[in-house]
Design a protein around this motif. Structure first.
Motif, PDB file in Angstrom:
ATOM      1  N   VAL A 195       0.889  -1.296   0.497  1.00  0.00           N
ATOM      2  CA  VAL A 195      -0.035   0.051   0.185  1.00  0.00           C
ATOM      3  C   VAL A 195       0.940   0.800  -0.275  1.00  0.00           C
ATOM      4  N   ARG A 196       2.001   0.931  -0.691  1.00  0.00           N
ATOM      5  CA  ARG A 196       3.095   2.514  -0.977  1.00  0.00           C
ATOM      6  C   ARG A 196       2.358   3.134  -1.062  1.00  0.00           C
ATOM      7  N   GLY A 197       1.670   3.201  -2.423  1.00  0.00           N
ATOM      8  CA  GLY A 197       1.555   4.036  -3.013  1.00  0.00           C
ATOM      9  C   GLY A 197       0.081   4.941  -2.294  1.00  0.00           C
ATOM     10  N   GLY A 198      -0.562   4.048  -2.136  1.00  0.00           N
ATOM     11  CA  GLY A 198      -1.577   4.318  -0.447  1.00  0.00           C
ATOM     12  C   GLY A 198      -1.176   5.736   0.077  1.00  0.00           C
ATOM     13  N   ILE A 199       0.096   5.214   0.876  1.00  0.00           N
ATOM     14  CA  ILE A 199       0.257   5.621   1.887  1.00  0.00           C
ATOM     15  C   ILE A 199       1.253   7.190   1.293  1.00  0.00           C
ATOM     16  N   ALA A 200       1.230   7.128   0.462  1.00  0.00           N
ATOM     17  CA  ALA A 200       2.640   7.971  -0.192  1.00  0.00           C
ATOM     18  C   ALA A 200       0.909   9.567  -0.340  1.00  0.00           C
ATOM     19  N   ALA A 263       6.497  17.083  -8.113  1.00  0.00           N
ATOM     20  CA  ALA A 263       6.927  15.520  -7.575  1.00  0.00           C
ATOM     21  C   ALA A 263       5.371  14.293  -7.507  1.00  0.00           C
ATOM     22  N   ALA A 264       4.042  14.910  -7.079  1.00  0.00           N
ATOM     23  CA  ALA A 264       3.553  13.586  -7.453  1.00  0.00           C
ATOM     24  C   ALA A 264       2.520  13.957  -7.655  1.00  0.00           C
ATOM     25  N   GLN A 265       2.225  14.861  -8.437  1.00  0.00           N
ATOM     26  CA  GLN A 265       1.153  14.825  -9.591  1.00  0.00           C
ATOM     27  C   GLN A 265       0.096  13.826  -9.172  1.00  0.00           C
ATOM     28  N   LYS A 266       0.633  12.088  -9.922  1.00  0.00           N
ATOM     29  CA  LYS A 266      -0.160  11.168 -10.538  1.00  0.00           C
ATOM     30  C   LYS A 266      -0.444  10.802  -9.092  1.00  0.00           C
ATOM     31  N   GLN A 267       0.258  10.833  -8.283  1.00  0.00           N
ATOM     32  CA  GLN A 267      -0.407  10.308  -6.427  1.00  0.00           C
ATOM     33  C   GLN A 267      -2.489  11.236  -6.774  1.00  0.00           C
ATOM     34  N   ILE A 268      -1.622  12.666  -6.181  1.00  0.00           N
ATOM     35  CA  ILE A 268      -2.396  13.340  -6.126  1.00  0.00           C
ATOM     36  C   ILE A 268      -4.581  13.559  -7.134  1.00  0.00           C
ATOM     37  N   LYS A 270      -4.717  10.630  -8.249  1.00  0.00           N
ATOM     38  CA  LYS A 270      -5.610   9.060  -7.793  1.00  0.00           C
ATOM     39  C   LYS A 270      -5.609   9.269  -6.439  1.00  0.00           C
ATOM     40  N   GLY A 271      -5.527  10.116  -5.987  1.00  0.00           N
ATOM     41  CA  GLY A 271      -5.767  10.450  -4.532  1.00  0.00           C
ATOM     42  C   GLY A 271      -7.077  11.450  -4.197  1.00  0.00           C
ATOM     43  N   LEU A 272      -7.491  11.907  -5.178  1.00  0.00           N
ATOM     44  CA  LEU A 272      -8.154  12.535  -5.765  1.00  0.00           C
ATOM     45  C   LEU A 272      -9.621  12.019  -5.894  1.00  0.00           C
ATOM     46  N   THR A 273      -9.417  10.750  -7.271  1.00  0.00           N
ATOM     47  CA  THR A 273     -10.597  10.237  -7.682  1.00  0.00           C
ATOM     48  C   THR A 273     -10.770   9.835  -6.281  1.00  0.00           C
ATOM     49  N   ILE A 274     -10.139   8.912  -5.917  1.00  0.00           N
ATOM     50  CA  ILE A 274     -10.653   8.191  -4.293  1.00  0.00           C
ATOM     51  C   ILE A 274     -11.335   9.100  -3.295  1.00  0.00           C
ATOM     52  N   GLY A 275     -10.822  10.330  -3.051  1.00  0.00           N
ATOM     53  CA  GLY A 275     -11.170  11.212  -2.387  1.00  0.00           C
ATOM     54  C   GLY A 275     -12.806  11.564  -2.838  1.00  0.00           C
ATOM     55  N   ALA A 276     -12.738  11.604  -3.867  1.00  0.00           N
ATOM     56  CA  ALA A 276     -14.173  11.764  -4.723  1.00  0.00           C
ATOM     57  C   ALA A 276     -14.883  10.776  -4.198  1.00  0.00           C
TER      58      ALA A 276
END
Ligand SMILES: Nc1ncnc2c1ncn2[C@@H]1O[C@H](COP(=O)(O)OP(=O)(O)OP(=O)(O)O)[C@@H](O)[C@H]1O
Ligand SMILES: [Mg+2]
Lengths: 283, 355
Positions: A195-200, A263-268, A270-276
């Motif tokens: 879950v490294r991606g999720g932690i990031a 630096a973390a465009q991709k993760q953000i 991803k997080g935004l979509t999950i957050g949404a």
């Protein structure tokens, strides 16, 4: 076939135009701030606006080292944000694991509480928090501020991370147990690496939220704990507003956000979509 | 020094109101290759998970080498398991996957690498150690899971349908290797499968499961040639044996008016019984019982006839068959010494010639 391609090209052009227009709306204030931050205070207020001017670096010097230096408050912001982030992760990872895996009796109601904390308007919480912190003499302390931030970031972080952990099949862990790993070793060697991606994503969101926070900082902070979002207002006073220095300070304060964003465009995203999807991620 | 004797006594497992395991008793001998065979949902995986400590039973005792481990945590049991979906750790290389049990067991670092290579060599994946599970084919993943299980010397080796994800050809090939591997390992192995051919070829002994109960325990030969109940008889063999109502009178067995003289004296007072006979032991016989041909299936090496004897479907395996068309009348008789008899009421086997 060529008709197809032409339609596709047209679509692309329209999309680009819309994106550019939207981007301009968002970026314009930023560009304006950059320009202002290189002007002298008198030029800022000149009308019509001066288009050609000698760019000066004084505003940055003043913002950093002048009478109202934001250096200390930058440090404060860093301490609060980093502590909040570290504590959130340290606490949220095992908590999310428990939520995802154990048969907890109160799982449903805790889940609802988690969601509820994300729904309450922050303004409604400022006064109660103020009273509570006052009672326990923690107003204007790092501990108090970090605890308040944790009340928001922890539920959000747990919520976000549970969804990542639930994706890991049970058998993976059961295999680890049979391989003589303890629960903690399983969490450390098997779950966390997956879950490294999720932690990031969580780190980024929690840090940015803490760094950008203003409402609670201004009410519950003070002279000891004055994050940069609050300290910037030193350039605004009853007599005058030092626009150029304020802009410079704001841009400096934005720097970590911008760096992380790039630096973390991709993760953000991803997080935004999950957050949404999950209704979290705001504050 | 023998190790790996397994005893299950009176095991019950419930999920809510559903009873998944009903009074399971098993004695598995050291170094035995033991198969749990049964149709889907019969409780094989549940039994295996119980042995592994992943799903404690509601009642009963499970002992390994005389030591009660019914409620011992998985890590304390010294048991290795190959999961049906392999459960490899996707973020680790094959090397790290295989090394993981050793690391958790606090084996000195210097001993780990040679042990990993040895395990990998046994299953022929030593050239894939640097890859991640996602970069392996299904068969290679299965080998990796095997290697992870055999890298330490467990007391007990559990395999949950390890071949079911492989294609037919690879399954046959791996089956042979698995048997060889188990022999060389000298570890008690319990093997779950719903494929009876797999159970027959691999196992020293097997238990037949149905609806959470064990119907029979025995060698593949015993289970195949002396099914203990009608339920086992109707499950084992492909296709399983024909089961027909019959009347027993001394040595005379009457099926639909047709008399077969048994070459043995059944241990039964006589009356209504159930006769069992495998498709290959039914003969086409001009003096036999008339049946109606429903369908003939050409299986290449043989032909399988689907015949109707009244309302009962009888499957007959013959070397070749020239059909005169459907609905043709085919007369059949039964090889007397291949007949199985069951008490219709109790479902239990009646002693016959093979016993
Ligand atoms: N965690 C559970 N909760 C409820 N019911 C369960 C659970 N695990 C298994 N069962 C039920 O117990 C029965 C036996 O399941 P089990 O997985 O042991 O079957 P199986 O013999 O391994 O079948 P298959 O060949 O399909 O794998 C099934 O009816 C299943 O639905
Ligand atoms: Mg199963």
């Amino acid at each position: 076939m060529s008709l197809h391609r032409r339609a596709a090209t047209r679509r692309k052009v329209v999309l680009m135009a819309v994106a550019a227009a939207l981007l301009l709306v968002w970026v314009f204030p930023l560009i304006w701030a950059v320009i202002v931050s290189f002007k002298s205070e008198s030029d800022v207020l000149a009308y019509p606006p001066t288009v050609f001017f000698e760019p000066i670096g004084r505003n940055y010097e003043d913002a950093l080292f002048g009478d109202f230096s934001i250096l200390d408050s930058l440090a404060t912001s860093a301490i609060v944000s980093v502590s909040t982030t570290v504590l959130t992760i340290v606490l949220a990872v095992p908590a999310a694991y428990a939520f995802a895996r154990l048969k907890l009796p109160a799982k449903k109601s805790i889940g609802f509480y988690t969601l509820a904390t994300q729904m309450v308007p922050p303004v409604g919480l400022v006064i109660p928090y103020f009273l509570i912190l006052n009672k326990v003499s923690m107003l204007d302390t790092y501990t108090g501020m970090i605890i308040v931030y944790l009340t928001f970031s922890l539920p959000f972080a747990i919520w976000l991370m549970v969804s990542y952990m639930e994706d890991i099949p049970f058998e993976m862990e059961e295999a680890a147990f049979l391989d003589k790993a303890t629960r903690w070793q399983t969490l450390w060697h098997i779950i966390i690496p997956q879950v490294r991606g999720g932690i990031a994503v969580t780190v980024i969101f929690v840090f940015l939220n803490a760094w950008n926070e203003f409402l609670f900082a201004v009410q519950l902070g003070g002279n000891t704990v004055r994050p940069v979002t609050v300290a910037m207002y030193n350039f605004v006073s009853v007599e005058q507003t030092l626009w150029a220095k304020l802009s410079a300070a704001a841009l400096i304060a934005m720097l970590p956000v911008v760096i992380i964003g790039i630096a973390a465009q991709k993760q953000i995203v991803k997080g935004l979509t999950i957050g949404a999807v999950k209704g979290g991620g705001r504050r | 020094m023998s190790k790996g004797r397994v005893n299950l006594k009176g095991i019950y497992k419930r999920f809510g109101n559903f009873v998944a395991l009903k009074h399971i008793d098993l004695d598995i001998k050291p170094v035995e290759f033991f198969a749990l065979l049964g149709p889907s949902g019969s409780g094989k995986t549940t039994t295996l998970r119980m042995l592994a400590g992943l799903e404690p039973p509601d009642e009963g005792v499970f002992a390994v080498d005389g030591e009660d481990v019914t409620y011992a945590p998985p890590g304390k049991r010294d048991i290795a398991m190959v999961f049906q979906n392999y459960a490899l750790y996707p973020h680790m290389t094959v090397r790290d996957n295989i090394a993981f049990p050793l690391k958790m067991d606090k084996v000195p670092a210097a001993e780990i690498e040679p042990a990993v290579v040895r395990a990998a060599e046994r299953v022929h994946i030593e050239h894939l150690l640097h890859r991640r599970p996602g970069q392996l084919s299904g068969g290679q993943q299965q080998r990796c899971a095997l290697a992870r299980a055999i890298v330490r010397q467990p007391k007990l080796f559990l395999l949950d349908e390890p071949l079911s994800n492989l294609d037919a050809q690879l399954r046959l090939q791996t089956r042979v290797e698995l048997k060889k591997l188990q022999r060389s390992l000298n570890v008690t192995s319990i093997y779950v499968t719903h494929d009876q051919e797999e159970a027959m070829t691999l196992a020293d002994r097997m238990a037949v499961f149905l609806d959470g109960e064990i119907l029979q325990v025995g060698t593949p030969d015993e289970v195949f040639n002396r099914p203990r109940t009608i339920a086992v008889a109707s499950f084992i063999g492909s296709p399983p044996m024909n089961l027909l109502p019959a009347k027993l009178d001394g040595r005379r067995l009457v099926v639909d008016g047709h008399v077969t003289e048994l070459p043995f004296a059944p241990d039964h007072p006589g009356g209504d019984v159930t006769m069992g006979i495998r498709p290959s032991h039914v003969r086409i016989d001009p003096d036999g019982l008339p049946t109606r041909l429903y369908l003939s299936e050409n299986l290449g090496e043989s032909v399988l006839l689907n015949l109707y004897l009244g309302e009962y479907l009888v499957k007959v395996r013959v070397a070749s068959f020239a059909s005169a068309g459907d609905d043709e009348t085919v007369p059949i008789s039964f090889e007397p010494d291949a007949i199985h008899l069951f008490d219709t009421t109790s479902g239990l086997r009646i002693r016959t010639a093979q016993d």
